[in-house]
Scaffold this motif. Structure first.
Motif, PDB file in Angstrom:
ATOM      1  N   MET A  25      -7.642  31.521 -82.637  1.00 34.21           N
ATOM      2  CA  MET A  25      -6.952  30.452 -81.971  1.00 34.21           C
ATOM      3  C   MET A  25      -7.343  29.098 -82.278  1.00 34.21           C
ATOM      4  N   ASN A  26      -6.406  28.352 -82.497  1.00 32.48           N
ATOM      5  CA  ASN A  26      -6.483  26.880 -83.102  1.00 32.48           C
ATOM      6  C   ASN A  26      -6.280  25.919 -81.974  1.00 32.48           C
ATOM      7  N   ILE A  27      -7.504  24.887 -81.850  1.00 34.14           N
ATOM      8  CA  ILE A  27      -7.426  23.813 -80.672  1.00 34.14           C
ATOM      9  C   ILE A  27      -7.304  22.536 -81.544  1.00 34.14           C
ATOM     10  N   LEU A  28      -6.212  22.011 -81.586  1.00 32.97           N
ATOM     11  CA  LEU A  28      -5.895  20.949 -82.420  1.00 32.97           C
ATOM     12  C   LEU A  28      -6.129  19.538 -81.450  1.00 32.97           C
ATOM     13  N   SER A  29      -6.463  18.621 -82.095  1.00 33.80           N
ATOM     14  CA  SER A  29      -6.397  17.269 -81.566  1.00 33.80           C
ATOM     15  C   SER A  29      -5.700  16.256 -82.171  1.00 33.80           C
ATOM     16  N   HIS A  30      -5.841  14.797 -81.554  1.00 36.31           N
ATOM     17  CA  HIS A  30      -5.318  13.700 -82.153  1.00 36.31           C
ATOM     18  C   HIS A  30      -5.947  13.363 -83.475  1.00 36.31           C
ATOM     19  N   PHE A  31      -6.746  14.128 -84.339  1.00 33.50           N
ATOM     20  CA  PHE A  31      -7.248  13.714 -85.367  1.00 33.50           C
ATOM     21  C   PHE A  31      -6.351  13.861 -86.557  1.00 33.50           C
ATOM     22  N   TRP A  32      -6.241  13.172 -87.995  1.00 34.38           N
ATOM     23  CA  TRP A  32      -5.495  13.306 -88.828  1.00 34.38           C
ATOM     24  C   TRP A  32      -5.464  14.427 -89.421  1.00 34.38           C
ATOM     25  N   PHE A  33      -6.418  15.394 -89.290  1.00 31.28           N
ATOM     26  CA  PHE A  33      -6.402  16.517 -89.989  1.00 31.28           C
ATOM     27  C   PHE A  33      -5.360  17.852 -89.388  1.00 31.28           C
ATOM     28  N   GLU A  34      -4.968  17.342 -87.994  1.00 28.92           N
ATOM     29  CA  GLU A  34      -4.128  18.381 -87.627  1.00 28.92           C
ATOM     30  C   GLU A  34      -2.803  18.588 -88.460  1.00 28.92           C
ATOM     31  N   ALA A  35      -2.164  17.493 -89.052  1.00 33.39           N
ATOM     32  CA  ALA A  35      -0.909  17.607 -89.911  1.00 33.39           C
ATOM     33  C   ALA A  35      -1.460  18.078 -91.206  1.00 33.39           C
ATOM     34  N   ASN A  36      -2.601  18.139 -91.813  1.00 35.27           N
ATOM     35  CA  ASN A  36      -3.067  18.394 -93.124  1.00 35.27           C
ATOM     36  C   ASN A  36      -3.551  19.746 -93.170  1.00 35.27           C
ATOM     37  N   ILE A  37      -3.643  20.545 -92.246  1.00 33.86           N
ATOM     38  CA  ILE A  37      -4.294  22.036 -92.287  1.00 33.86           C
ATOM     39  C   ILE A  37      -3.175  23.059 -92.961  1.00 33.86           C
ATOM     40  N   LYS A  38      -3.845  23.445 -94.100  1.00 34.31           N
ATOM     41  CA  LYS A  38      -2.909  24.426 -94.941  1.00 34.31           C
ATOM     42  C   LYS A  38      -3.397  25.870 -94.939  1.00 34.31           C
ATOM     43  N   LEU A  39      -2.572  26.665 -94.672  1.00 31.97           N
ATOM     44  CA  LEU A  39      -2.894  28.440 -94.539  1.00 31.97           C
ATOM     45  C   LEU A  39      -3.018  28.904 -96.053  1.00 31.97           C
ATOM     46  N   SER A  40      -3.429  29.927 -96.182  1.00 23.49           N
ATOM     47  CA  SER A  40      -3.767  30.510 -97.264  1.00 23.49           C
ATOM     48  C   SER A  40      -2.537  30.723 -98.152  1.00 23.49           C
ATOM     49  N   ASN A  41      -1.104  30.849 -97.677  1.00 21.94           N
ATOM     50  CA  ASN A  41      -0.010  30.999 -98.379  1.00 21.94           C
ATOM     51  C   ASN A  41       0.497  29.573 -98.608  1.00 21.94           C
ATOM     52  N   GLY A  42      -0.172  28.679 -98.422  1.00 18.80           N
ATOM     53  CA  GLY A  42       0.351  27.205 -98.901  1.00 18.80           C
ATOM     54  C   GLY A  42       1.005  26.497 -97.881  1.00 18.80           C
ATOM     55  N   LYS A  43       1.575  27.163 -96.815  1.00 18.76           N
ATOM     56  CA  LYS A  43       2.372  26.348 -95.676  1.00 18.76           C
ATOM     57  C   LYS A  43       1.213  25.573 -94.876  1.00 18.76           C
TER      58      LYS A  43
END
Length: 136
Positions: free
Chosen positions: A1-19
């Motif tokens: 499970m992923n718990i995301l917050s208001h931090f900038w990295f939320e928009a920058n996390i990439k999966l192993s497939n590059g998406k």
């Protein structure tokens, strides 16, 4: 499970497939309007709502300072500090679907959070039989 917050990295996390993690997912976060309301729209390096949409997120939102939680698969997001309690409930429901909390009668979630908007320094949620009590 992923718990995301208001931090900038939320928009920058990439999966192993590059998406990007948010690509194609229903997501919410601090809105452009909320950034402007607290006069941070010219301070932050980018507007999170705009960046998430740019990264392929299906952005959902409610009005200013309204509680809003979005769950898409195992990604749980909350719009703003007013959403923290509802995010805790959503996380618990997602955890119940996993082996992490199966057959557990009592669960405690405590998170030390710092919200610059309302100066809270901690929030604790106690859950017993899915009933939450917020203790500050």
């Amino acid at each position: 499970m992923n718990i995301l917050s208001h931090f900038w990295f939320e928009a920058n996390i990439k999966l192993s497939n590059g998406k990007y993690l948010v690509d194609g997912k229903k997501i919410n976060a601090f809105t452009n309007e909320e950034e402007a309301a607290v006069k941070l729209d010219e301070v932050v390096p980018f507007r999170l709502e705009s960046k998430l949409i740019e990264r392929g997120a299906k952005f959902e939102k409610s009005g200013l300072w309204q509680t809003h939680v979005t769950v898409d698969e195992r990604v749980v997001t909350g719009q703003n500090p007013q959403s923290v309690h509802a995010v805790g409930e959503a996380v618990l429901e997602e955890l119940k679907k996993t082996s992490i909390i199966k057959n557990t009668k009592e669960t405690y979630f405590c998170a030390k959070l710092k919200f610059s908007l309302n100066n809270q320094d901690k929030s604790c949620i106690h859950s017993k039989s899915s009933t939450f009590h917020k203790m500050v």
